[in-house]
Design an enzyme around this catalytic site. Structure first.
Site, PDB file in Angstrom:
ATOM      1  N   GLN A  65      -6.092   2.412   0.741  1.00  0.00           N
ATOM      2  CA  GLN A  65      -6.739   2.936   2.276  1.00  0.00           C
ATOM      3  C   GLN A  65      -8.050   2.992   2.235  1.00  0.00           C
ATOM      4  O   GLN A  65      -8.769   3.811   1.243  1.00  0.00           O
ATOM      5  CB  GLN A  65      -6.150   4.074   2.615  1.00  0.00           C
ATOM      6  CG  GLN A  65      -6.425   4.522   3.873  1.00  0.00           C
ATOM      7  CD  GLN A  65      -5.999   3.879   5.133  1.00  0.00           C
ATOM      8  OE1 GLN A  65      -4.781   3.487   5.133  1.00  0.00           O
ATOM      9  NE2 GLN A  65      -6.587   3.598   6.112  1.00  0.00           N
TER      10      GLN A  65
ATOM     11  N   ASP B 189      -2.639  -6.335   2.851  1.00  0.00           N
ATOM     12  CA  ASP B 189      -3.876  -6.216   3.974  1.00  0.00           C
ATOM     13  C   ASP B 189      -4.338  -7.524   4.393  1.00  0.00           C
ATOM     14  O   ASP B 189      -5.228  -7.747   5.068  1.00  0.00           O
ATOM     15  CB  ASP B 189      -4.915  -5.229   3.350  1.00  0.00           C
ATOM     16  CG  ASP B 189      -4.661  -3.770   4.073  1.00  0.00           C
ATOM     17  OD1 ASP B 189      -4.116  -3.852   5.153  1.00  0.00           O
ATOM     18  OD2 ASP B 189      -5.373  -2.860   3.611  1.00  0.00           O
TER      19      ASP B 189
ATOM     20  N   LYS C  19       2.055   4.849   7.857  1.00  0.00           N
ATOM     21  CA  LYS C  19       2.544   3.848   6.930  1.00  0.00           C
ATOM     22  C   LYS C  19       3.774   4.118   6.192  1.00  0.00           C
ATOM     23  O   LYS C  19       4.807   3.548   6.163  1.00  0.00           O
ATOM     24  CB  LYS C  19       1.285   3.204   6.219  1.00  0.00           C
ATOM     25  CG  LYS C  19       0.406   2.392   7.154  1.00  0.00           C
ATOM     26  CD  LYS C  19      -0.694   2.215   6.411  1.00  0.00           C
ATOM     27  CE  LYS C  19      -1.847   1.777   7.107  1.00  0.00           C
ATOM     28  NZ  LYS C  19      -3.499   1.522   6.520  1.00  0.00           N
TER      29      LYS C  19
END
Ligand code: NDP
Length: 313
Positions: free
Chosen positions: A97, A120, A53
Site C-alpha cells: 500500500q 497492482d 481490500k
C-alpha cells in the site's frame, strides 16, 4: 438531455460474483488464490483502503493476509518481507500500500515484487507487457474503466478517446488499454494547449486529474461517454457552491460531514454527456473488484495448470 449514469457499484458487484465463482472452482481443486497486503505504519486513508481490500477478499473467498510493519521499517527489512512473500506458493498477489514512509525507497520495493504476483500492475515488466500488448497484470483502476465501457456496451474501436492525466497509475495505462481496444487516443496533461477544444473531440473522455469539477460542459461533446476517475474532497463553501448550488442532497451531506466527495467532472456535464460515471459509485468500486480479479488472474497464470477445470475453460 440528461446523461445515463454508468453504475459502477452494479458492474463491480457483477465482477465480484464472477470472481467468487472462479475462486470456488480453484479452491475445490486445491488452489485457493491468496493476496498479501503490506501496510506500513498508520496512515488513516491507507488503513481504510486496506480494510476494504481485505474485506473484499474475504467476500469472494480469496485467502488474505495483512502485514503491518512499523512506520520506521527500513528499506532492507521491507525488501526481506516482500521476498518472503515472493517465495510463498500460497500467495498469488502482493500489494504494497502506497504511500510508503520517506525513509523507504518505494521504487526499490515495487521493483522487488515478483512481476507474476504484482496485482497492482506497477512493476516495469507489467508496464512493458501492457505497452507491447502482451498478457500480464494490468493496473486495477484502468482495468476497471475498460470493464465499465465494455459491460455498458460502449463502442470503443475507431472512436476518439481523450484521456486527461498521464500518471503511471491511471492516465498512461488507461491510454494503453484504449489503444489496445482500437480507439484513437489523445493523452492530455497540464501543458496541453486548448484543453477544452481537445476534450471536445472525444467520443470517450476520461478525466484522471485530481481537480474537483474541472471538466465543465465546454469540455464535452454532446452525447460523449464521460469517465470520471477523480476523487476529490471539497470542504470549502465557495467551491461547494460552484459545484452543487441548489442540490439538496449534497447540501445535506456537506452540512453533516463538512465535506463532499467530488470527481474531476462538474455536475453540469450530466446535461451534455450521453453517459457518465457518477462520483461516488462510478470508477471507485471497480478498483477493488479488479484487484480481486487480478489476484485470481495471477493465481491462474502461475498455478492454473494445476486446475484441470480451468485449463479446459
Ligand atoms: P496524478 O496527480 O498522479 O496525475 C494527475 C494528472 O493530471 C497529471 O498528469 C497532471 O499533468 C494532470 N493535470 C493536473 N492538472 C491539470 C490541468 N489543470 N490540466 C490538465 N491536466 C492536469 O493523479 P492520479 O492519476 O494518481 O489520480 C488522478 C485522480 O484520480 C485523483 O483525483 C485520484 O484521487 C483519482 N484516483 C481514483 C481512483 C479510483 O479508484 N477511483 C484510483 C486512483 C486515482 P502533469 O503530468 O503535466 O502534471
Amino acid at each position: 438531455m440528461s446523461a445515463s449514469l454508468l453504475d459502477g457499484n452494479k458492474i463491480a458487484s457483477e465482477i465480484r460474483g464472477e470472481v467468487a465463482a472462479e475462486v470456488r472452482t480453484m479452491t475445490a481443486a486445491g488452489v485457493r488464490p491468496g493476496l498479501a497486503v503490506v501496510l506500513v505504519g498508520h496512515n488513516p486513508a491507507s488503513e481504510i483502503y486496506v480494510r476494504g481490500k481485505v474485506k473484499a477478499s474475504e467476500e469472494v473467498g480469496i485467502h488474505s493476509e495483512q502485514l503491518t510493519p512499523p512506520e520506521n521499517i527500513s528499506t532492507h527489512a521491507l525488501l526481506d518481507m516482500v521476498r518472503e512473500l515472493n517465495g510463498r506458493d500460497g500467495i498469488d498477489g502482493i500489494l504494497v500500500q502506497l504511500p510508503l514512509p520517506a525513509q523507504v525507497d518505494a521504487k526499490k520495493i515495487l521493483l522487488a515484487v515478483d512481476p507474476a504476483k504484482d496485482v497492482d500492475g506497477f512493476h516495469p515488466m507489467n508496464v512493458g507487457f501492457l505497452s507491447t500488448q502482451r498478457p500480464g497484470l494490468v493496473p486495477c483502476t484502468p482495468a476497471g474503466i475498460m470493464e465499465i465501457l465494455r459491460r455498458s456496451s460502449v463502442a470503443i474501436a475507431g472512436q476518439e478517446a481523450v484521456v486527461v492525466g498521464r500518471s503511471d497509475i491511471v492516465g498512461k495505462p488507461t491510454a494503453m488499454l484504449l489503444i489496445k481496444a482500437n480507439a484513437t487516443v489523445t493523452v492530455c496533461h497540464s501543458k496541453t494547449r486548448d484543453l477544452p477544444g481537445v476534450c471536445r473531440r472525444a467520443d470517450i473522455l476520461v478525466a484522471a486529474i485530481g481537480r474537483a469539477g474541472m471538466i465543465t460542459r465546454e469540455f464535452v461533446k454532446p452525447g460523449a461517454i464521460v469517465i470520471d476517475v477523480g476523487m476529490n474532497k471539497v470542504s470549502e463553501r465557495g467551491e461547494f457552491e460552484r459545484l452543487f448550488a441548489g442540490n439538496a442532497k449534497r447540501e445535506e451531506t456537506f452540512r453533516t460531514k463538512g465535506s463532499v466527495l467530488v470527481g474531476d467532472v462538474h455536475p453540469e456535464v450530466v446535461e451534455v454527456a450521453g453517459a457518465l460515471t457518477p462520483v461516488p459509485g462510478g470508477v471507485g468500486p471497480l478498483t477493488i473488484a479488479m484487484l480481486m480479479s487480478n489476484t485470481v488472474k495471477a493465481a491462474k497464470m502461475r498455478r492454473g495448470s494445476r486446475v484441470p477445470e480451468l485449463s479446459r475453460a
